[in-house]
Design an enzyme around this catalytic site. Structure first.
Site, short mmCIF file in Angstrom:
data_model
loop_
_atom_site.label_atom_id
_atom_site.label_comp_id
_atom_site.label_asym_id
_atom_site.label_seq_id
_atom_site.Cartn_x
_atom_site.Cartn_y
_atom_site.Cartn_z
N GLY A 1 0.80 -1.23 0.00
CA GLY A 1 0.00 0.00 0.00
C GLY A 1 0.83 1.27 0.00
N SER B 1 9.68 0.93 1.75
CA SER B 1 9.14 0.03 0.72
C SER B 1 9.37 0.59 -0.69
CB SER B 1 7.64 -0.20 0.95
OG SER B 1 6.92 1.03 0.87
N HIS C 1 0.55 -4.40 6.43
CA HIS C 1 -0.23 -4.05 7.63
C HIS C 1 -0.33 -5.22 8.59
CE1 HIS C 1 -3.13 -2.07 10.15
NE2 HIS C 1 -4.05 -2.97 9.90
N TYR D 1 -3.67 -3.32 13.89
CA TYR D 1 -4.60 -3.11 15.01
C TYR D 1 -5.66 -2.10 14.62
CZ TYR D 1 -3.37 1.65 16.27
OH TYR D 1 -3.24 3.02 16.25
N ILE E 1 5.28 -11.62 1.46
CA ILE E 1 3.94 -12.12 1.78
C ILE E 1 3.09 -12.07 0.51
CG2 ILE E 1 1.86 -11.78 3.17
CD1 ILE E 1 4.25 -12.54 4.88
N TYR F 1 4.61 1.85 12.87
CA TYR F 1 4.83 3.30 12.93
C TYR F 1 6.33 3.52 12.78
CZ TYR F 1 0.08 3.74 14.85
OH TYR F 1 -1.29 3.70 15.04
#
Length: 534
Positions: free
Chosen positions: A108, A116, A180, A186, A237, A474
């Site tokens: 994302g 990333s 994520h 969360y 992943i 974070y």
């Protein structure tokens, strides 16, 4: 002297030319390698972008969500592979490894420090955004979700099948599922059902040899590591299999706001004692930000108490009156809605917005920002809160969010998954300094980053210590970082302890098992445990 200077200049130019030719040759070899290792019925040529493509820059920028990083990038990828088939991801790994390129993996694009999509060494971006299939199986109450799907898409697809199921995951609706979940994941359901990873039952991972592994073939150690240890240290992943959770047909939300002259300090002090101990069905976030007060030029703090309750208004009023009567919650503050509608509430959409916005996959409003995180195990005294308010008003362009722990988070052992921040925490804090182009853009970054560090320093006496814990999703390079292509174990031990506590050492053992040559790396990745330390 002039002659020797000229010779040095010529030598430097020759070396640079050789380097450019070598890198161009390596890139050509990499690009020629890709179709040899991907499924011919899904041509990888449709997924390759190099700087020669007209759309390269727009593809690069589309999922680079922090303008602070995007505006300061000095080196870009030699290629972006926007995988359209899982074999494209496999080929990227095999060919990058063979031809000397680092791989950065993006789903994302929400990595707070841009790891990333940036690196200081020649690299390719493997963009997973197109691998976004979601399959919901209501008979088993499970779902299979590819890494490039967004949280918003997942919520939407669940709601298509059921009005009484949901999933504990993030508030932002454009987060890529791959990253994520692997950092924990969360949201407002965490006190009831834990984190995203606490509800993952299988996964697909591409290892450094290009093999696709599932839970059984990767083994329980690797499956443990990718749930909370950040997946990009161990492989790529591809997908997760998740267990859906049950939610009522109607949930209730509210957002009650108070300023300093309305007792916000006393309420914030009380919130710290109440929120972690509320029933599991109730999640009550505290958000504080500076605003302009009523007087001319005056500043104050607005504290928002934002709630998500797995039930209806009558019961919520009873619970709040019994546990937090000081807030003075009114029936008119409460809004009942379906669970999927509550995801829009949390994402900041106006009440009544169509759930179709969950299918918008790219974040439209992007800012320059710097984020830091903390875990708190003791209550900040009122004088500490007053100091905090002063700093927030001084910074001005900042918002802090305090997310309560307790409930299910208290029940799961810190060694159950790689995510170690469990019992003993009252709440987690996210401090975000954010600014826009009109505030100075990238030229103002140094000042704003320094302001975030000043705040972080000021709250040191109240935050967790030894180590001062941090949340990997974070991401914050201030707490320790390595060079792009060198994962020093001692340096990694510092940020590793903050992110993973006592789980760090086990993570390094797993890394040595699955990726002993340390192919998958970034500035805050997990190093393989050296053999002499086993």
């Amino acid at each position: 002297m002039k002659a020797s200077s000229s010779i040095l200049s010529i030598v430097s130019m020759l070396l640079l030319s050789i380097s450019l030719v070598t890198s161009e040759s390596a890139l050509d070899n990499f690009l020629q390698c890709l179709p040899q290792h991907s499924n011919p019925s899904n041509p990888i040529s449709d997924a390759i972008y190099t700087p020669n493509n007209a759309s390269f820059q727009s593809i690069y920028e589309l999922r680079a969500n922090n303008l602070r990083i995007l505006s300061s990038v000095t080196s870009k990828p030699v290629a972006i592979i926007t995988a359209l088939h899982e074999s494209h991801a496999q080929a990227t790994v095999i060919c990058a490894k063979r031809h000397g390129f680092q791989v950065r993996i993006r789903s994302g694009g929400h990595d707070y420090e841009g790891l990333s999509y940036t690196s200081d060494v020649p690299f390719v971006i493997l963009d997973m955004f197109n691998l976004r299939s979601i399959q919901i199986d209501m008979a088993s109450e499970t779902a299979w979700v590819q890494a490039g799907a967004t949280t918003g898409e997942l919520y939407y697809r669940i709601a298509e099948k059921s009005k009484v199921h949901g999933f504990p995951s993030g508030v932002c609706t454009t987060l890529g599922i791959g990253g994520h979940f692997s950092g924990g994941g969360y949201g407002p359901l965490m006190r009831k059902y834990g984190l995203s990873i606490d509800n993952v039952i299988d996964a697909q991972l591409i290892d450094a040899n290009g093999r696709i592994l599932n839970r059984k073939s990767m083994g329980e150690d690797v499956f443990w590591a990718i749930r909370g240890g950040g997946g990009t240290s161990f492989g790529i992943i591809l997908s997760w299999t998740i267990k859906l959770v049950r939610v009522p047909a109607k949930v209730t939300v509210f957002n009650v706001q108070r300023t300093l002259d309305q007792g916000a300090t006393d309420l914030s002090y009380r919130w710290q004692q109440v929120a972690p101990n509320l029933p599991k069905d109730l999640f009550l976030r505290l958000q504080a930000e500076p605003i302009t007060g009523t007087g001319s030029g005056n500043k104050t703090i607005r504290v928002s108490f934002i709630a998500h309750f797995l039930g209806q208004t009558d019961r919520l009023i009873q619970l709040m009156n019994a546990n937090f009567p000081e807030l003075g919650l009114q029936r008119s503050d409460c809004i009942e809605m379906s669970w999927v509608e509550s995801t829009l509430f949390w994402a900041g959409f106006p009440n009544g917005t169509s759930i179709d916005v969950l299918l918008n996959r790219v974040q439209e409003d992007r800012d320059f920002y710097k984020t830091k995180s903390d875990y708190y195990k003791k209550v900040i005294p009122k004088e500490g809160l007053e100091t905090l308010w002063e700093i927030l008003m001084d910074i001005e362009d900042i918002v802090i969010q305090l997310n309560p722990y307790g409930g299910r988070m208290e029940e799961i052992s810190e060694s159950e998954t790689a995510f170690a921040h469990r019992a003993g925490n009252l709440y987690k804090v996210q401090y975000t300094v954010l600014w826009s182009e009109s505030d100075g853009g990238i030229s103002a970054a140094e000042r704003y980053v320094e302001l975030s560090r000043r705040l972080y320093s000021a709250v040191t006496p109240y935050a967790s210590s030894n180590p001062r814990e941090a949340f990997i999703n974070y991401r914050d390079l201030d707490i320790g970082s390595n060079e792009s292509n060198n994962t020093d174990f001692a340096v990694a031990s510092v940020y590793g302890a903050k992110y993973f506590k006592n789980n760090f050492l086990r993570l390094t053992r797993v890394k040595a098992m699955i990726d002993p040559e340390n192919f998958f790396k970034n500035e805050q990745s997990i190093p393989p445990l050296p053999s002499h330390k086993f």
